[in-house]
Design a protein around this motif. Structure first.
Motif, short mmCIF file in Angstrom:
data_model
loop_
_atom_site.label_atom_id
_atom_site.label_comp_id
_atom_site.label_asym_id
_atom_site.label_seq_id
_atom_site.Cartn_x
_atom_site.Cartn_y
_atom_site.Cartn_z
N ASN A 144 33.02 10.85 -3.89
CA ASN A 144 34.28 10.12 -3.64
C ASN A 144 35.16 10.05 -4.88
O ASN A 144 36.37 10.24 -4.78
CB ASN A 144 33.98 8.70 -3.14
N SER A 145 34.56 9.77 -6.03
CA SER A 145 35.42 9.62 -7.21
C SER A 145 35.88 10.98 -7.71
O SER A 145 36.97 11.10 -8.28
CB SER A 145 34.68 8.87 -8.33
N MET A 304 22.10 15.83 -1.70
CA MET A 304 23.01 14.88 -1.02
C MET A 304 24.45 15.12 -1.47
O MET A 304 25.39 14.98 -0.69
CB MET A 304 22.61 13.44 -1.33
N PHE A 305 24.60 15.43 -2.76
CA PHE A 305 25.95 15.73 -3.26
C PHE A 305 26.53 16.90 -2.47
O PHE A 305 27.68 16.85 -2.00
CB PHE A 305 25.91 16.05 -4.77
N ILE A 306 25.73 17.96 -2.30
CA ILE A 306 26.23 19.16 -1.59
C ILE A 306 26.64 18.79 -0.16
O ILE A 306 27.73 19.14 0.30
CB ILE A 306 25.14 20.26 -1.59
N GLU A 307 25.77 18.05 0.51
CA GLU A 307 26.04 17.70 1.91
C GLU A 307 27.30 16.84 2.03
O GLU A 307 28.20 17.10 2.84
CB GLU A 307 24.82 16.95 2.43
N LYS A 308 27.37 15.80 1.18
CA LYS A 308 28.52 14.88 1.26
C LYS A 308 29.81 15.56 0.79
O LYS A 308 30.90 15.28 1.29
CB LYS A 308 28.25 13.62 0.43
N PHE A 309 29.67 16.45 -0.19
CA PHE A 309 30.83 17.17 -0.71
C PHE A 309 31.44 18.03 0.40
O PHE A 309 32.66 18.03 0.61
CB PHE A 309 30.37 18.05 -1.87
N LYS A 310 30.57 18.73 1.14
CA LYS A 310 31.07 19.61 2.21
C LYS A 310 31.76 18.78 3.29
O LYS A 310 32.84 19.14 3.77
CB LYS A 310 29.93 20.42 2.83
N ALA A 311 31.14 17.66 3.65
CA ALA A 311 31.72 16.82 4.70
C ALA A 311 33.06 16.26 4.24
O ALA A 311 34.06 16.29 4.97
CB ALA A 311 30.76 15.69 5.06
N GLU A 315 36.87 17.02 5.75
CA GLU A 315 37.66 15.89 6.27
C GLU A 315 38.96 15.71 5.51
O GLU A 315 39.97 15.31 6.08
CB GLU A 315 36.87 14.59 6.01
N SER A 316 38.93 15.96 4.18
CA SER A 316 40.05 15.50 3.34
C SER A 316 40.89 16.60 2.73
O SER A 316 41.88 16.31 2.07
CB SER A 316 39.52 14.63 2.19
N VAL A 317 40.50 17.88 2.88
CA VAL A 317 41.26 18.94 2.21
C VAL A 317 42.72 18.94 2.71
O VAL A 317 42.97 18.82 3.90
CB VAL A 317 40.58 20.33 2.44
N THR A 318 43.65 19.02 1.76
CA THR A 318 45.06 19.06 2.14
C THR A 318 45.71 20.37 1.69
O THR A 318 46.67 20.82 2.30
CB THR A 318 45.86 17.90 1.50
N ASP A 319 45.23 20.97 0.62
CA ASP A 319 45.87 22.19 0.11
C ASP A 319 45.67 23.35 1.08
O ASP A 319 44.55 23.66 1.49
CB ASP A 319 45.27 22.56 -1.26
N THR A 320 46.79 24.00 1.44
CA THR A 320 46.75 25.06 2.44
C THR A 320 45.78 26.18 2.06
O THR A 320 44.98 26.63 2.89
CB THR A 320 48.16 25.70 2.57
N MET A 321 45.85 26.62 0.81
CA MET A 321 45.04 27.77 0.42
C MET A 321 43.56 27.39 0.25
O MET A 321 42.68 28.23 0.44
CB MET A 321 45.59 28.38 -0.89
N ALA A 322 43.32 26.14 -0.07
CA ALA A 322 41.92 25.70 -0.21
C ALA A 322 41.20 25.69 1.14
O ALA A 322 39.97 25.63 1.19
CB ALA A 322 41.87 24.32 -0.86
N LYS A 323 42.01 25.79 2.23
CA LYS A 323 41.39 25.85 3.57
C LYS A 323 40.93 27.28 3.91
O LYS A 323 40.33 27.50 4.95
CB LYS A 323 42.39 25.36 4.63
N SER A 324 41.23 28.24 3.03
CA SER A 324 40.83 29.63 3.30
C SER A 324 39.33 29.74 3.46
O SER A 324 38.56 29.07 2.75
CB SER A 324 41.23 30.54 2.12
N ASP A 329 32.74 27.21 -0.32
CA ASP A 329 31.48 27.65 -0.91
C ASP A 329 31.67 28.15 -2.34
O ASP A 329 30.86 27.87 -3.22
CB ASP A 329 30.84 28.76 -0.06
N TRP A 330 32.77 28.87 -2.55
CA TRP A 330 33.04 29.35 -3.92
C TRP A 330 33.25 28.16 -4.88
O TRP A 330 32.67 28.11 -5.96
CB TRP A 330 34.29 30.24 -3.93
N TYR A 331 34.06 27.20 -4.43
CA TYR A 331 34.42 26.04 -5.26
C TYR A 331 33.17 25.21 -5.58
O TYR A 331 32.91 24.87 -6.74
CB TYR A 331 35.44 25.21 -4.47
N LEU A 332 32.38 24.96 -4.55
CA LEU A 332 31.15 24.18 -4.74
C LEU A 332 30.18 24.91 -5.68
O LEU A 332 29.53 24.29 -6.53
CB LEU A 332 30.51 23.92 -3.37
#
Ligand code: SR1
Ligand code: MG
Length: 407
Positions: A144-145, A304-311, A315-324, A329-332
């Motif tokens: 979250n932070s 748990m970080f991986i699981e919660k990060f993906k969720a 849920e929260s991604v706003t950047d158009t290109m980050a939705k590619s 997976d690359w970012y994580l």
């Protein structure tokens, strides 16, 4: 006109009056007592208590020079940064940071919630206490932070405003020196190397040029990758905890940097707790219980970080290109690689650098301490050098156990 119109460093007996002037927290006619409780390297921390009701408050004042070294001067703006980030983290990760009642920018003082009923985590781990919910709590805090303060989620201009607000040159400089440089080249002559492993340190750290190159790459990522609003010093001394609950505090090193910096700090400092337990606990069953809990916890923190990060990302991604497709997976993957490298660098610097950890320094038996420090350095180097292979919880804990089995 108040006696607090100009900055001065308060003495313990002056703090109760200060609280009474600044806040209506205690009734005016109640008797207050104050004690200095800080054991950190930088600031003065006081607890003020109402002798009638037992109610308490914490006052944290930033000094102009460090407690650990009079020669080291630091901007007192770190107090503002700390108060602001705690307010923000309180919104992003409710209940996981203490409440700030007031920040006084003249006296560089923060008046905040006393985390009563909680232990300072490093001390509790040195008593070999275990905390079954820690992995769950800290992974929530981290996701979250960290993720919610990135360009993935935030409006990019708002995020850049944050970058400005949390620019923290003095404290970043400390980390640039103490974490990323001096453990490899002792140019300030202030490393503390445990004499029995001096030759090992010489060979494995000071003379390993390939390691220097990887540490240098990580240093430049720390300085240039304004990814997330990081806590900046998330070791087990920055956590207050009990069986049910966790508080993260003391974020005065906060700035916009790679989020792996915080995750790696947690992981590295938990491995220190393992080293202490392994070297110090005499009863074999108790040792196994404590050490397995640490290993399980570090595995769970990562998974748990991986699981919660993906969720949270989905849920929260706003950047158009980050939705590619493939971006998440690359970012994580980059975050986990940074996490491994930072766990390693934090472990190296707390072993041979200027600011050591009690987990190692209180191991009284010289041979056991030397073994622990060699385990740390061996794991740490692997984590820095091969950071891209640290893709899940198993990778972290298996690599650590491989190092353990070498000594
Ligand atoms: C000079 S300050 C030494 C260390 O203490 C803080 O907790 C930070 O970790 C810093 O590197
Ligand atoms: Mg601190």
């Amino acid at each position: 006109m108040s006696r607090y119109d100009n900055y001065f460093l308060m003495k313990t007996q002056e703090v109760a009056d200060y609280v009474q002037e600044k806040l209506s927290f205690f009734p005016e006619d109640h008797e207050l007592v104050c004690s200095e409780i800080g054991d950190g390297n930088l600031n003065y921390v006081f607890r003020v208590k109402d002798t009638q009701t037992g109610k308490t408050i914490i006052v944290k004042q930033a000094g102009e020079s460090l407690r650990i070294s009079e020669e080291m001067k630091l901007s007192t703006d770190r107090g503002r940064i700390e108060a602001e980030i705690l307010g923000l983290q309180g919104k992003l990760a409710p209940g996981l940071v203490p409440e700030v009642y007031l920040y006084d920018s003249v006296m560089c003082c923060m008046l905040m919630q006393d985390m009563t009923g909680h232990y300072m985590m490093r001390s509790a781990l040195l008593d070999h206490k275990t905390f079954p919910k820690f992995a769950d709590h800290i992974s929530t805090f981290l996701v979250n932070s960290l993720l919610k303060t990135t360009d993935v989620v935030m409006d990019h201009k708002d995020k850049k405003e944050n970058v400005k607000k949390f620019i923290n040159p003095d404290l970043c400089e400390i980390s640039e020196n103490l974490v990323f440089s001096e453990p490899f080249i002792d140019y300030n002559n202030r490393n503390n190397v445990f004499a029995p492993i001096a030759d090992f340190v010489e060979k494995e750290l000071y003379n390993d040029k390939a390691l220097h190159l990887e540490a240098a790459k990580c240093k430049f990522s720390f300085m240039n990758n304004a990814q997330s609003l990081v806590h900046g010093d998330l070791h087990t001394g920055s956590i207050f905890i009990n069986e049910e609950h966790t508080y993260v505090f003391d974020p005065e090193f906060a700035f916009y940097g790679p989020m792996g910096y915080d995750i790696g700090n947690v992981i590295g400092n938990m491995f220190f707790a393992w080293c202490n337990g392994d070297a110090v606990i005499e009863d074999e069953a108790k040792k196994a219980e404590f050490c397995s809990w640490v290993i399980e916890t570090n595995k769970n923190i990562i998974d748990m970080f991986i699981e919660k990060f993906k969720a949270c990302f989905n849920e929260s991604v706003t950047d158009t290109m980050a939705k590619s497709e493939g971006f998440l997976d690359w970012y994580l993957g980059t975050v986990l690689a940074d996490t491994a490298a930072i766990a390693g660098l934090e472990m190296i610097r707390r072993t041979v650098g200027m600011a050591n950890v009690k987990d190692l320094t209180t191991i009284a038996d010289e041979a056991k301490r030397a073994r622990a420090e060699k385990i740390v350095i061996t794991f740490a180097k692997n984590a820095v050098m091969n950071r891209e292979s640290f893709v899940n919880g198993d990778a972290f804990v298996n690599a650590f156990m491989d190092a353990v089995n070498k000594f």
